[in-house]
Design a protein around this motif. Sequence first.
Motif, PDB file in Angstrom:
ATOM      1  N   THR A  13       2.318 -11.150   1.959  1.00 35.29           N
ATOM      2  CA  THR A  13       2.777 -11.285   3.338  1.00 35.29           C
ATOM      3  C   THR A  13       4.259 -10.961   3.381  1.00 35.29           C
ATOM      4  O   THR A  13       5.054 -11.572   2.670  1.00 35.29           O
ATOM      5  CB  THR A  13       2.550 -12.728   3.857  1.00 35.29           C
ATOM      6  N   LEU A  14       4.616  -9.975   4.179  1.00 37.95           N
ATOM      7  CA  LEU A  14       6.017  -9.631   4.382  1.00 37.95           C
ATOM      8  C   LEU A  14       6.516 -10.343   5.632  1.00 37.95           C
ATOM      9  O   LEU A  14       5.837 -10.347   6.661  1.00 37.95           O
ATOM     10  CB  LEU A  14       6.184  -8.121   4.537  1.00 37.95           C
ATOM     11  N   VAL A  15       7.692 -10.918   5.539  1.00 37.30           N
ATOM     12  CA  VAL A  15       8.256 -11.650   6.662  1.00 37.30           C
ATOM     13  C   VAL A  15       9.537 -10.961   7.088  1.00 37.30           C
ATOM     14  O   VAL A  15      10.419 -10.707   6.271  1.00 37.30           O
ATOM     15  CB  VAL A  15       8.543 -13.122   6.277  1.00 37.30           C
ATOM     16  N   ALA A  16       9.642 -10.668   8.353  1.00 31.60           N
ATOM     17  CA  ALA A  16      10.853 -10.069   8.908  1.00 31.60           C
ATOM     18  C   ALA A  16      11.494 -11.077   9.855  1.00 31.60           C
ATOM     19  O   ALA A  16      10.808 -11.798  10.574  1.00 31.60           O
ATOM     20  CB  ALA A  16      10.515  -8.790   9.673  1.00 31.60           C
ATOM     21  N   PHE A  17      12.800 -11.104   9.837  1.00 30.78           N
ATOM     22  CA  PHE A  17      13.506 -12.089  10.645  1.00 30.78           C
ATOM     23  C   PHE A  17      13.924 -11.579  12.012  1.00 30.78           C
ATOM     24  O   PHE A  17      14.466 -12.326  12.810  1.00 30.78           O
ATOM     25  CB  PHE A  17      14.702 -12.636   9.865  1.00 30.78           C
ATOM     26  N   ASN A  18      13.665 -10.302  12.265  1.00 29.95           N
ATOM     27  CA  ASN A  18      13.864  -9.789  13.623  1.00 29.95           C
ATOM     28  C   ASN A  18      12.999  -8.551  13.813  1.00 29.95           C
ATOM     29  O   ASN A  18      12.470  -7.992  12.849  1.00 29.95           O
ATOM     30  CB  ASN A  18      15.350  -9.531  13.941  1.00 29.95           C
ATOM     31  N   HIS A  19      12.852  -8.131  15.040  1.00 23.91           N
ATOM     32  CA  HIS A  19      11.946  -7.028  15.371  1.00 23.91           C
ATOM     33  C   HIS A  19      12.370  -5.711  14.723  1.00 23.91           C
ATOM     34  O   HIS A  19      11.527  -4.936  14.259  1.00 23.91           O
ATOM     35  CB  HIS A  19      11.835  -6.887  16.889  1.00 23.91           C
ATOM     36  N   ASP A  20      13.673  -5.423  14.686  1.00 25.87           N
ATOM     37  CA  ASP A  20      14.139  -4.172  14.078  1.00 25.87           C
ATOM     38  C   ASP A  20      13.780  -4.098  12.601  1.00 25.87           C
ATOM     39  O   ASP A  20      13.323  -3.063  12.106  1.00 25.87           O
ATOM     40  CB  ASP A  20      15.655  -4.017  14.255  1.00 25.87           C
ATOM     41  N   VAL A  21      13.986  -5.181  11.875  1.00 21.63           N
ATOM     42  CA  VAL A  21      13.641  -5.214  10.456  1.00 21.63           C
ATOM     43  C   VAL A  21      12.127  -5.058  10.295  1.00 21.63           C
ATOM     44  O   VAL A  21      11.658  -4.316   9.427  1.00 21.63           O
ATOM     45  CB  VAL A  21      14.141  -6.519   9.793  1.00 21.63           C
ATOM     46  N   TYR A  22      11.359  -5.728  11.137  1.00 21.22           N
ATOM     47  CA  TYR A  22       9.904  -5.613  11.094  1.00 21.22           C
ATOM     48  C   TYR A  22       9.470  -4.151  11.281  1.00 21.22           C
ATOM     49  O   TYR A  22       8.639  -3.641  10.533  1.00 21.22           O
ATOM     50  CB  TYR A  22       9.252  -6.485  12.160  1.00 21.22           C
ATOM     51  N   GLU A  23      10.034  -3.480  12.269  1.00 23.37           N
ATOM     52  CA  GLU A  23       9.666  -2.089  12.541  1.00 23.37           C
ATOM     53  C   GLU A  23      10.023  -1.178  11.372  1.00 23.37           C
ATOM     54  O   GLU A  23       9.259  -0.276  11.027  1.00 23.37           O
ATOM     55  CB  GLU A  23      10.313  -1.592  13.834  1.00 23.37           C
ATOM     56  N   ARG A  24      11.173  -1.387  10.750  1.00 29.69           N
ATOM     57  CA  ARG A  24      11.552  -0.569   9.592  1.00 29.69           C
ATOM     58  C   ARG A  24      10.617  -0.826   8.417  1.00 29.69           C
ATOM     59  O   ARG A  24      10.209   0.104   7.722  1.00 29.69           O
ATOM     60  CB  ARG A  24      13.013  -0.826   9.203  1.00 29.69           C
ATOM     61  N   MET A  25      10.254  -2.090   8.193  1.00 29.47           N
ATOM     62  CA  MET A  25       9.325  -2.423   7.111  1.00 29.47           C
ATOM     63  C   MET A  25       7.955  -1.799   7.361  1.00 29.47           C
ATOM     64  O   MET A  25       7.343  -1.234   6.457  1.00 29.47           O
ATOM     65  CB  MET A  25       9.185  -3.949   6.982  1.00 29.47           C
ATOM     66  N   ARG A  26       7.486  -1.895   8.589  1.00 28.34           N
ATOM     67  CA  ARG A  26       6.177  -1.335   8.933  1.00 28.34           C
ATOM     68  C   ARG A  26       6.178   0.180   8.775  1.00 28.34           C
ATOM     69  O   ARG A  26       5.246   0.778   8.235  1.00 28.34           O
ATOM     70  CB  ARG A  26       5.790  -1.719  10.354  1.00 28.34           C
ATOM     71  N   ALA A  27       7.261   0.827   9.216  1.00 28.17           N
ATOM     72  CA  ALA A  27       7.355   2.285   9.102  1.00 28.17           C
ATOM     73  C   ALA A  27       7.339   2.718   7.637  1.00 28.17           C
ATOM     74  O   ALA A  27       6.655   3.685   7.275  1.00 28.17           O
ATOM     75  CB  ALA A  27       8.621   2.789   9.788  1.00 28.17           C
ATOM     76  N   LYS A  28       8.050   2.024   6.767  1.00 28.47           N
ATOM     77  CA  LYS A  28       8.055   2.370   5.348  1.00 28.47           C
ATOM     78  C   LYS A  28       6.683   2.136   4.722  1.00 28.47           C
ATOM     79  O   LYS A  28       6.226   2.926   3.898  1.00 28.47           O
ATOM     80  CB  LYS A  28       9.124   1.563   4.589  1.00 28.47           C
TER      81      LYS A  28
END
Length: 184
Positions: A13-28
């Motif tokens: 499970t990857l956890v992102a602390f904000n939407h921008d980080v989440y989007e970058r993680m998802r894109a990668k």
Amino acid sequence: MMTTERAAVTSVTLVAFNHDVYERMRAKQDEATPRRILEGVQRLYKRGYEQFRVLTYMSPSGIHWRVEIAEAAAMDDSEGYVAYRNENVVLRYSTGAAPEFADTIVDRSSKPEEVAGLILASMPWVQEHVLDPAYADWYVRLMRLITAQDAVPIALADYYDTRQGWEVGWGSGAFIDASPPLPR
């Protein structure tokens, strides 16, 4: 003598602390399968299968990256765009399929040589030692730019002029010349 048991990891499970980080993680994460597919094609060139061509593009919605893999002999670009002489000889992938490619899971842990084997198993009619050195050399340059940009290439998209060549990275402005024309 001490032995160590290893537990199999069944999920992460990857956890992102904000939407921008989440989007970058998802894109990668979404790029893992496309990168392995492109690396698999590169392995095929090293094994003497230079007749494979790739065509990468964005879906009309701009949501999914797509790739089509076919032999150069099955393609026709005489009208200024790529058409296939037989749609049944094209191997396709879309990020909409997540990590599924050629009826298996291809992700960051997949080895390029394994992906090359999947491509050959999906296209058993392809013969070894059909060379296209101009395209193979161009593909090496493309893969270098992919590595430098840490992004996938786009040959076609509704939003830019294809005369600039292939863009590596959505909206990056990093271009490589268009692939060499098909052999006649």
